[in-house]
Design an enzyme around this catalytic site. Structure first.
Site, PDB file in Angstrom:
ATOM      1  N   HIS A 260     -27.908  -0.376   9.237  1.00  0.00           N
ATOM      2  CA  HIS A 260     -28.891  -0.472  10.310  1.00  0.00           C
ATOM      3  C   HIS A 260     -29.260   0.917  10.802  1.00  0.00           C
ATOM      4  O   HIS A 260     -28.458   1.833  10.746  1.00  0.00           O
ATOM      5  CB  HIS A 260     -28.380  -1.332  11.467  1.00  0.00           C
ATOM      6  CG  HIS A 260     -27.077  -0.912  12.057  1.00  0.00           C
ATOM      7  ND1 HIS A 260     -25.861  -1.086  11.407  1.00  0.00           N
ATOM      8  CD2 HIS A 260     -26.779  -0.333  13.245  1.00  0.00           C
ATOM      9  CE1 HIS A 260     -24.879  -0.645  12.176  1.00  0.00           C
ATOM     10  NE2 HIS A 260     -25.413  -0.164  13.296  1.00  0.00           N
ATOM     11  N   MET A 261     -30.496   1.021  11.250  1.00  0.00           N
ATOM     12  CA  MET A 261     -30.967   2.270  11.826  1.00  0.00           C
ATOM     13  C   MET A 261     -31.311   2.019  13.282  1.00  0.00           C
ATOM     14  O   MET A 261     -32.031   1.078  13.606  1.00  0.00           O
ATOM     15  CB  MET A 261     -32.195   2.799  11.092  1.00  0.00           C
ATOM     16  CG  MET A 261     -32.716   4.103  11.700  1.00  0.00           C
ATOM     17  SD  MET A 261     -34.102   4.801  10.799  1.00  0.00           S
ATOM     18  CE  MET A 261     -33.231   5.441   9.369  1.00  0.00           C
TER      19      MET A 261
END
Length: 120
Positions: free
Chosen positions: A105-106
């Site tokens: 995830h960013m």
């Protein structure tokens, strides 16, 4: 490195619709939603829909369409949230990177002046 994906992690459950989220944007390859404990006025998580554990896992094993779809989702989140003055994209990875959820995830953080990333 061998990657063994845990399909019971919280993001996998969000992708399956088992846990609700506040969706900001979605396409065929990514889902973006508001962080439940925001660290800035804008704090959105962008996750691939595929079973990737970390940035390097995604970079190595995702298809070109998945890469493109993920980056288009990041761009749309920035447009939707209006982080025109700047933002930070962070992908914490494994133990030393303090990765809390074993699904790539960013974090997109913005909406105010952010401090330096590291102090030492």
């Amino acid at each position: 490195m061998e990657y063994v994906y845990d399909d019971q992690n919280i993001f996998a459950k969000i992708l399956r619709g088992e846990i609700p989220n506040r969706t900001v944007f979605e396409n065929d390859h990514a889902l973006a939603f508001e962080d439940i404990a925001p660290q800035a006025p804008v704090h959105v998580l962008v996750i691939p829909k595929g079973p990737y554990m970390s940035l390097d896992h995604f970079a190595r094993d995702a298809s070109a369409d998945e890469h493109h779809g993920f980056m288009k989702a990041v761009a749309e989140v920035c447009r939707i949230t209006g982080v025109d003055e700047g933002f930070r994209g962070i992908s914490n990875t494994r133990v030393h990177g303090i990765q809390d959820v074993p699904h790539y995830h960013m974090h997109i953080l913005g909406g105010r002046q952010l401090g330096r990333m590291l102090s030492d």
